[in-house]
Scaffold this motif. Sequence first.
Motif, short mmCIF file in Angstrom:
data_model
loop_
_atom_site.label_atom_id
_atom_site.label_comp_id
_atom_site.label_asym_id
_atom_site.label_seq_id
_atom_site.Cartn_x
_atom_site.Cartn_y
_atom_site.Cartn_z
N GLY A 108 6.65 -8.23 1.36
CA GLY A 108 5.92 -8.87 0.27
C GLY A 108 5.19 -7.87 -0.60
N GLY A 109 5.62 -6.61 -0.57
CA GLY A 109 4.99 -5.58 -1.40
C GLY A 109 4.99 -4.26 -0.67
N THR A 110 4.20 -3.33 -1.16
CA THR A 110 4.06 -2.03 -0.51
C THR A 110 2.58 -1.73 -0.33
N LEU A 111 2.28 -0.86 0.61
CA LEU A 111 0.90 -0.40 0.76
C LEU A 111 0.46 0.23 -0.55
N SER A 112 -0.77 -0.05 -0.95
CA SER A 112 -1.25 0.54 -2.19
C SER A 112 -2.77 0.61 -2.14
N ALA A 113 -3.29 1.82 -2.08
CA ALA A 113 -4.73 1.98 -2.03
C ALA A 113 -5.35 1.49 -3.34
N LEU A 114 -4.67 1.77 -4.44
CA LEU A 114 -5.19 1.37 -5.76
C LEU A 114 -5.36 -0.14 -5.85
N ASP A 115 -4.33 -0.89 -5.41
CA ASP A 115 -4.39 -2.35 -5.50
C ASP A 115 -5.02 -2.97 -4.27
N GLN A 116 -5.58 -2.13 -3.40
CA GLN A 116 -6.21 -2.61 -2.16
C GLN A 116 -5.29 -3.48 -1.32
N ASP A 148 5.23 4.56 -3.39
CA ASP A 148 4.62 3.50 -2.58
C ASP A 148 5.56 3.03 -1.48
N GLY A 149 6.83 2.88 -1.83
CA GLY A 149 7.82 2.43 -0.84
C GLY A 149 7.90 3.41 0.32
N GLN A 150 7.94 4.70 0.01
CA GLN A 150 8.09 5.71 1.05
C GLN A 150 6.81 5.84 1.89
N THR A 151 5.64 5.67 1.24
CA THR A 151 4.38 5.67 1.98
C THR A 151 4.40 4.54 3.01
N THR A 152 4.81 3.37 2.57
CA THR A 152 4.87 2.22 3.45
C THR A 152 5.84 2.47 4.60
N ALA A 153 6.98 3.08 4.28
CA ALA A 153 7.98 3.38 5.31
C ALA A 153 7.39 4.31 6.37
N HIS A 154 6.65 5.33 5.93
CA HIS A 154 6.03 6.24 6.87
C HIS A 154 5.02 5.52 7.76
N TYR A 155 4.22 4.64 7.16
CA TYR A 155 3.23 3.91 7.93
C TYR A 155 3.89 3.07 9.01
#
Lengths: 197, 197
Positions: A108-116, A148-155
């Motif tokens: 439903g999206g990607t991790l994003s510090a900016l968008d909290q 953002d996609g790759q950050t989420t994948a790493h997490y």
Amino acid sequence: MSANRDIEALIDMMARLPGLGPRSARRAVLHLIRKRALLMTPLADLMQQVAATARECLNCGNIGTGDICEICASDKRANGMICVVEDVADLWAMERSGVFKGRYHVLGGTLSALDQIGPDQLRIPRLVDRVDSENVTEVILALNATVDGQTTAHYIADQLEGRVTLTSLAQGVPIGGELDYLDDGTITAALNARRKV
Amino acid sequence: MSANRDIEALIDMMARLPGLGPRSARRAVLHLIRKRALLMTPLADLMQQVAATARECLNCGNIGTGDICEICASDKRANGMICVVEDVADLWAMERSGVFKGRYHVLGGTLSALDQIGPDQLRIPRLVDRVDSENVTEVILALNATVDGQTTAHYIADQLEGRVTLTSLAQGVPIGGELDYLDDGTITAALNARRKV
């Protein structure tokens, strides 16, 4: 505008759809009015019906007509593989290729510090639960090749480390792609991942 | 695709709207499903209502909710002027400018020998009737500046010759237009129709 208020309201509402602006919404509404019986009435009926029945699958986040979507409900799809995608549109794209026979998990999206947007907003805890409860052996991270996609994948990879085989989609030259038109990043990725013929 | 059949049917139907293809239709449908309560249900209701009530004005061809449209029904618009347009979209464009206070006549296309569209298919006889019955003093030919549009304008001018004042929209440099980006034809027309300052 001389058309009556309902028509104006319909144009305004159509203009809120992605890909349509005020001008194309007017064109679409005129087309609909001209094809009232053949297109407009059936379209309105169908929209009514989908609005009443469509909902997110409680298990994977896919859109279907029940609490559990067709894919999660089907025993045939329980092959121990879960494909993690950002969005239902990505799930549909994977399904069109017809090559993946397992189940999905829609973040439903990607991790994003900016968008909290943190892990809890993204059904990541639910993914971890599923890995345990559905006898999953492989999780395929089919996230977009964006930052953002790759950050989420790493997490997600961190969370699931050691529990399952983690894979991601191959990166390289798209089928039918011409080298001349490819960006440097893709060519670099394709070269680094070169295979023996 | 894994979504159920109604959703697929809805996407197919949306893809038949002008300006939307299969890809943008999928995007629009996903957007609608996400905003079921706020957008999809009201849109479906409104579409249903417009489909049930919208019809062509028997007098001028404009789209409205009655047998006679608001403009034809309004005495305020009976100023002896009729603006002839090809299409309802053109009528809407004229109305948005808000400068014309008379009535309209929507032809529904242009004369075309290739497509076998003659005067009878275009409400031209009805226009001739209206000139007599509505005390019309001026007919403004606001047809597109295409070959077919201009052919149609000439034909109508022949039919109405001597009965009313016939005018057409001025041709020239559009407001905000830069000469550098204008085509030769427009510059020629603007130069030929130059005015004293």
